[in-house]
Scaffold this active site. Structure first.
Site, short mmCIF file in Angstrom:
data_model
loop_
_atom_site.label_atom_id
_atom_site.label_comp_id
_atom_site.label_asym_id
_atom_site.label_seq_id
_atom_site.Cartn_x
_atom_site.Cartn_y
_atom_site.Cartn_z
N LYS A 225 -10.85 -4.25 -3.04
CA LYS A 225 -11.50 -2.94 -3.13
C LYS A 225 -10.69 -1.99 -3.99
O LYS A 225 -11.21 -1.08 -4.59
CB LYS A 225 -11.65 -2.34 -1.73
CG LYS A 225 -12.66 -3.10 -0.87
CD LYS A 225 -12.50 -2.80 0.62
CE LYS A 225 -13.33 -3.80 1.43
NZ LYS A 225 -13.18 -3.68 2.86
N LYS B 292 0.83 -1.22 0.00
CA LYS B 292 0.00 0.00 0.00
C LYS B 292 0.85 1.25 0.00
O LYS B 292 0.56 2.21 -0.72
CB LYS B 292 -0.92 0.03 1.24
CG LYS B 292 -2.20 -0.74 1.08
CD LYS B 292 -3.22 -0.25 2.11
CE LYS B 292 -4.47 -1.11 2.13
NZ LYS B 292 -5.40 -0.73 3.21
N LYS C 29 -5.89 -11.03 -6.33
CA LYS C 29 -7.09 -11.23 -5.51
C LYS C 29 -8.14 -10.16 -5.81
O LYS C 29 -7.79 -9.03 -6.19
CB LYS C 29 -6.72 -11.23 -4.02
CG LYS C 29 -6.35 -9.88 -3.48
CD LYS C 29 -6.28 -9.84 -1.97
CE LYS C 29 -5.92 -8.42 -1.55
NZ LYS C 29 -5.64 -8.21 -0.17
P1 TYM Z 1 -10.66 -6.29 4.99
O1 TYM Z 1 -11.68 -5.29 5.41
O2 TYM Z 1 -9.70 -5.88 3.93
O3 TYM Z 1 -11.36 -7.62 4.52
C1 TYM Z 1 -12.34 -8.27 5.31
C2 TYM Z 1 -12.17 -9.78 5.20
O4 TYM Z 1 -12.31 -10.20 3.84
C3 TYM Z 1 -11.22 -11.04 3.48
N1 TYM Z 1 -10.95 -10.87 2.04
C4 TYM Z 1 -10.88 -11.89 1.16
N2 TYM Z 1 -11.05 -13.21 1.30
C5 TYM Z 1 -10.94 -13.97 0.19
N3 TYM Z 1 -10.69 -13.47 -1.05
C6 TYM Z 1 -10.52 -12.15 -1.24
N4 TYM Z 1 -10.29 -11.66 -2.46
C7 TYM Z 1 -10.61 -11.29 -0.10
N5 TYM Z 1 -10.50 -9.94 0.08
C8 TYM Z 1 -10.71 -9.71 1.39
C9 TYM Z 1 -10.06 -10.55 4.34
O5 TYM Z 1 -9.07 -11.53 4.46
C10 TYM Z 1 -10.77 -10.24 5.64
O6 TYM Z 1 -10.89 -11.41 6.42
N6 TYM Z 1 -7.32 -5.99 8.72
C11 TYM Z 1 -8.61 -6.55 8.31
C12 TYM Z 1 -9.75 -6.13 9.21
C13 TYM Z 1 -9.51 -6.36 10.65
C14 TYM Z 1 -9.44 -7.63 11.32
C15 TYM Z 1 -9.22 -7.32 12.68
C16 TYM Z 1 -9.54 -8.94 10.90
C17 TYM Z 1 -9.33 -5.40 11.58
N7 TYM Z 1 -9.15 -5.97 12.80
C18 TYM Z 1 -9.06 -8.33 13.64
C19 TYM Z 1 -9.39 -9.96 11.86
C20 TYM Z 1 -9.16 -9.64 13.20
C21 TYM Z 1 -8.91 -6.07 6.91
O7 TYM Z 1 -8.44 -5.05 6.46
O8 TYM Z 1 -9.85 -6.81 6.26
#
Ligand code: TYM
Length: 332
Positions: free
Chosen positions: A198, A112, A195
């Site tokens: 967003k 990023k 992948k």
């Molecule tokens: P975020 O908001 O980017 O994504 C949310 C969840 O979606 C999953 N994900 C995917 N899984 C499969 N294929 C894809 N293409 C794909 N894109 C996204 C992500 O792996 C995630 O599980 N840092 C985290 C949010 C967070 C979090 C936490 C997660 C904040 N605190 C504590 C677990 C525990 C994030 O940015 O996810």
């Protein structure tokens, strides 16, 4: 009951199919067997430039989608991260426990920040994984249901939980990642080597859940495949077709091997048409349920307030222990 915690960023309002299949779907299933905590990670959403009105809107839309996807406020604790101040408080302690070098190795940050340039990259984006670690450790989670892209953050979580326990005495549960192999990484429809994300370059590659179902069906139908004709799961040679099979299998609950048989002798068009239909069938009631929550903001607020109350009870207990262990004197 064992405990799970997970979170999702409200950054772009509508979730995409990767978020749902990789994470949210597991959250819904786990609320039946686990003591489940799920949060809208709004503190994480301000690590990049953002607009306050949009963030407010997107946080509500995110909570509504989680309910629309099947989270039940009577079966799990659903809350908004900023309603629980202990996240930021434990985040500070975690950051003091982490080596600068070890934080610098986080690949999500490297990717990023390389895109944005260092002047536009916030320090918050750098320390973000440490806040995420605090999110998890506050609840003594045994498992964390996420997609593959979060694995590295979970490894650091485990390292730091062990480090704290070793230095200050057993305080934290060391959590396991809960990553379902089949849907751990859903790929971009136009570029099945990357992948679904967003921040993808073309909106044609991402299926957003709140968009017009017809438009999404069209995206699925124009997904990139290959010049071969056989419908077979082969991640390396047929990434596009394999991605569509994974998605179809997850939505319908039919194993990939059964689908390969079902589509034997058929053309890619058949797979795409059936997938588009199955997706529409699933997404239509999802959108209706989500909309119903958005049309009743008082009920949504009530759910989130109740969730925040329960979350704080758990989080404040852990934080009090941590403060004591590191040597802070109690506020009398
Ligand atoms: P975020 O908001 O980017 O994504 C949310 C969840 O979606 C999953 N994900 C995917 N899984 C499969 N294929 C894809 N293409 C794909 N894109 C996204 C992500 O792996 C995630 O599980 N840092 C985290 C949010 C967070 C979090 C936490 C997660 C904040 N605190 C504590 C677990 C525990 C994030 O940015 O996810």
């Amino acid at each position: 009951r064992p405990r799970v915690l997970s979170g999702i960023q409200p950054t772009s309002g509508s979730f995409h199919l990767g978020n749902y299949l990789g994470a949210v779907r597991q959250w819904v299933a786990l609320q039946e067997s686990h003591d489940a905590y799920y949060m809208v990670a709004d503190l994480h959403a301000i690590t990049v430039e953002q607009d306050p009105a949009t963030l407010r809107e997107n946080s509500r839309v995110s909570a509504a989608q989680l309910l629309g996807a099947g989270l039940d406020p009577d079966r799990c604790t659903l809350f908004v991260q900023s309603h629980v101040p202990e996240h930021a408080q434990l985040g500070w302690v975690v950051s003091c426990l982490t080596g600068f070098g070890e934080a610098s190795r986080m690949t999500q940050f490297k990717d990023k920040s390389a895109k944005q340039g260092s002047e536009r990259t916030s320090v918050g984006l750098f320390t973000y994984p440490l806040l995420q670690i605090a999110d998890i450790l506050l609840y003594q989670a045994n498992a964390v249901p996420v997609g593959e892209d979060q694995r590295q953050h979970l490894e650091l979580t485990r390292d730091l939980a062990v480090r704290f326990n070793t230095r200050f005495g057993k305080t934290f549960t060391v959590p396991e990642p809960y990553i379902v192999k089949e849907t751990a990484k859903i790929f971009d429809l136009q570029d099945p080597e990357i992948k679904m994300s967003k921040s993808a370059s073309s909106p044609k590659g991402i299926v957003t859940l709140l968009d017009d179902a017809k438009a999404s069906a069209k995206k699925l139908k124009s997904a990139v495949t290959d010049t071969d004709t056989v419908i077979r799961y082969d991640e390396e040679k047929k990434p596009g077709v394999s991605n569509l099979l994974s998605i179809y299998s997850a939505i319908t609950g039919r194993p990939v091997s059964e689908l390969e048989q079902h589509f034997e002798g058929k053309m890619y068009g058949a797979l795409k048409t059936e997938l588009a239909e199955a997706f529409t069938e699933w997404v239509t009631p999802f959108q209706q349920r989500t909309r119903a929550y958005l049309e009743d903001p008082a009920e949504l607020d009530r759910v989130l307030a109740k969730g925040a109350g329960k979350a704080r009870e758990t989080a404040s207990g852990t934080l009090a222990d941590v403060y004591d262990r590191v040597g802070f004197i109690p506020a009398k």
